[in-house]
Design a protein around this motif. Structure first.
Motif, PDB file in Angstrom:
ATOM      1  N   HIS A  48     -28.809  52.596  18.908  1.00 17.04           N
ATOM      2  CA  HIS A  48     -27.733  53.555  18.651  1.00 17.04           C
ATOM      3  C   HIS A  48     -28.302  54.804  17.983  1.00 17.04           C
ATOM      4  N   ASN A  49     -27.466  55.814  17.870  1.00 16.59           N
ATOM      5  CA  ASN A  49     -27.797  57.013  17.100  1.00 16.59           C
ATOM      6  C   ASN A  49     -26.506  57.568  16.529  1.00 16.59           C
ATOM      7  N   ASP A  50     -26.629  58.553  15.666  1.00 16.72           N
ATOM      8  CA  ASP A  50     -25.451  59.161  15.037  1.00 16.72           C
ATOM      9  C   ASP A  50     -25.063  60.471  15.701  1.00 16.72           C
ATOM     10  N   GLY A  51     -25.676  60.783  16.821  1.00 20.63           N
ATOM     11  CA  GLY A  51     -25.382  62.008  17.553  1.00 20.63           C
ATOM     12  C   GLY A  51     -26.560  62.384  18.422  1.00 20.63           C
ATOM     13  N   PRO A  52     -26.361  63.291  19.369  1.00 23.80           N
ATOM     14  CA  PRO A  52     -27.411  63.617  20.337  1.00 23.80           C
ATOM     15  C   PRO A  52     -28.669  64.239  19.725  1.00 23.80           C
ATOM     16  N   ASN A  53     -28.564  64.831  18.565  1.00 21.89           N
ATOM     17  CA  ASN A  53     -29.732  65.439  17.925  1.00 21.89           C
ATOM     18  C   ASN A  53     -30.194  64.665  16.701  1.00 21.89           C
ATOM     19  N   GLU A  54     -29.729  63.433  16.577  1.00 15.45           N
ATOM     20  CA  GLU A  54     -30.072  62.589  15.427  1.00 15.45           C
ATOM     21  C   GLU A  54     -31.142  61.575  15.807  1.00 15.45           C
ATOM     22  N   ALA A  55     -31.627  60.865  14.804  1.00 10.87           N
ATOM     23  CA  ALA A  55     -32.688  59.879  15.006  1.00 10.87           C
ATOM     24  C   ALA A  55     -32.246  58.752  15.934  1.00 10.87           C
ATOM     25  N   ALA A  56     -33.206  58.237  16.678  1.00 13.66           N
ATOM     26  CA  ALA A  56     -33.000  57.018  17.471  1.00 13.66           C
ATOM     27  C   ALA A  56     -33.082  55.845  16.502  1.00 13.66           C
ATOM     28  N   ARG A  57     -32.161  54.900  16.625  1.00 14.82           N
ATOM     29  CA  ARG A  57     -32.097  53.775  15.687  1.00 14.82           C
ATOM     30  C   ARG A  57     -31.962  52.451  16.430  1.00 14.82           C
ATOM     31  N   PHE A  58     -32.613  51.437  15.866  1.00 12.17           N
ATOM     32  CA  PHE A  58     -32.448  50.060  16.322  1.00 12.17           C
ATOM     33  C   PHE A  58     -32.106  49.198  15.118  1.00 12.17           C
ATOM     34  N   THR A  59     -31.268  48.210  15.338  1.00  8.89           N
ATOM     35  CA  THR A  59     -30.994  47.206  14.320  1.00  8.89           C
ATOM     36  C   THR A  59     -31.172  45.828  14.947  1.00  8.89           C
ATOM     37  N   ALA A  60     -31.494  44.874  14.107  1.00  4.08           N
ATOM     38  CA  ALA A  60     -31.628  43.486  14.537  1.00  4.08           C
ATOM     39  C   ALA A  60     -30.952  42.591  13.516  1.00  4.08           C
ATOM     40  N   LEU A  61     -30.256  41.589  13.999  1.00  2.00           N
ATOM     41  CA  LEU A  61     -29.698  40.544  13.156  1.00  2.00           C
ATOM     42  C   LEU A  61     -30.418  39.252  13.506  1.00  2.00           C
ATOM     43  N   TYR A  62     -30.803  38.509  12.476  1.00  2.00           N
ATOM     44  CA  TYR A  62     -31.502  37.251  12.694  1.00  2.00           C
ATOM     45  C   TYR A  62     -31.127  36.290  11.573  1.00  2.00           C
ATOM     46  N   SER A  63     -31.458  35.029  11.763  1.00  2.00           N
ATOM     47  CA  SER A  63     -31.157  34.023  10.752  1.00  2.00           C
ATOM     48  C   SER A  63     -32.324  33.056  10.616  1.00  2.00           C
ATOM     49  N   ASN A 109     -27.957  59.327  24.566  1.00  2.00           N
ATOM     50  CA  ASN A 109     -29.134  60.040  24.095  1.00  2.00           C
ATOM     51  C   ASN A 109     -28.791  61.527  24.106  1.00  2.00           C
ATOM     52  N   GLU A 110     -29.769  62.374  24.074  1.00  2.00           N
ATOM     53  CA  GLU A 110     -29.517  63.811  24.091  1.00  2.00           C
ATOM     54  C   GLU A 110     -28.960  64.252  25.443  1.00  2.00           C
ATOM     55  N   SER A 111     -28.253  65.363  25.439  1.00  2.00           N
ATOM     56  CA  SER A 111     -27.647  65.912  26.650  1.00  2.00           C
ATOM     57  C   SER A 111     -26.856  64.830  27.376  1.00  2.00           C
ATOM     58  N   SER A 112     -27.115  64.639  28.655  1.00  2.00           N
ATOM     59  CA  SER A 112     -26.391  63.613  29.409  1.00  2.00           C
ATOM     60  C   SER A 112     -27.279  62.394  29.669  1.00  2.00           C
ATOM     61  N   ARG A 113     -28.324  62.233  28.874  1.00  2.00           N
ATOM     62  CA  ARG A 113     -29.252  61.122  29.057  1.00  2.00           C
ATOM     63  C   ARG A 113     -28.753  59.874  28.340  1.00  2.00           C
TER      64      ARG A 113
END
Length: 123
Positions: A48-63, A109-113
């Motif tokens: 996910h990201n917080d907008g087209p010009n923001e950082a690329a983010r990944f999260t993981a949940l594990y146990s 992602n950015e623009s229409s990507r």
């Protein structure tokens, strides 16, 4: 998408996250952090990201309350394309049907990507 065998309900869920200016950089950082997680303990991955010009983010949940089954050796294949969501969903379905995917996630992602990440275990 959740793929694989049904898992017992975990008692404790932990969280990892990564961020970078580009998608593969964020994915690589998350994979480094996931070295502490064993097979069968990973619950979900999310791009996910917080907008087209923001950082690329990944999260993981594990146990770690779920018994591990050896080293988790994750790698990924990525698409970063201008493609309508329905077409990208078809790509995800093809990857899931191949049986090689552990988890699949995507994001705008950015623009229409859009990006699509297919994570798989190399065992």
């Amino acid at each position: 998408l959740f793929l694989g065998a049904r898992r017992p309900v975990p008692v404790t869920v932990q969280h990892l996250s990564s961020a970078a200016t580009w998608w593969n950089g964020a994915a690589d950082l998350l994979l480094q952090q996931l070295r502490q997680v064993q097979r069968n303990q990973l619950l979900t991955l999310d791009a996910h990201n917080d907008g087209p010009n923001e950082a690329a983010r990944f999260t993981a949940l594990y146990s770690t309350s779920i018994p591990g089954d050896g080293e988790l050796r994750l790698q990924y294949r990525a698409l970063n394309v201008e493609m309508p969501w329905p077409c990208l969903h078809k790509q995800a379905a093809v990857r899931a049907a191949s049986g090689a995917s552990l988890m699949i996630t995507g994001s705008s992602n950015e623009s229409s990507r859009r990006v699509l990440y297919n994570f798989y275990d190399t065992h």
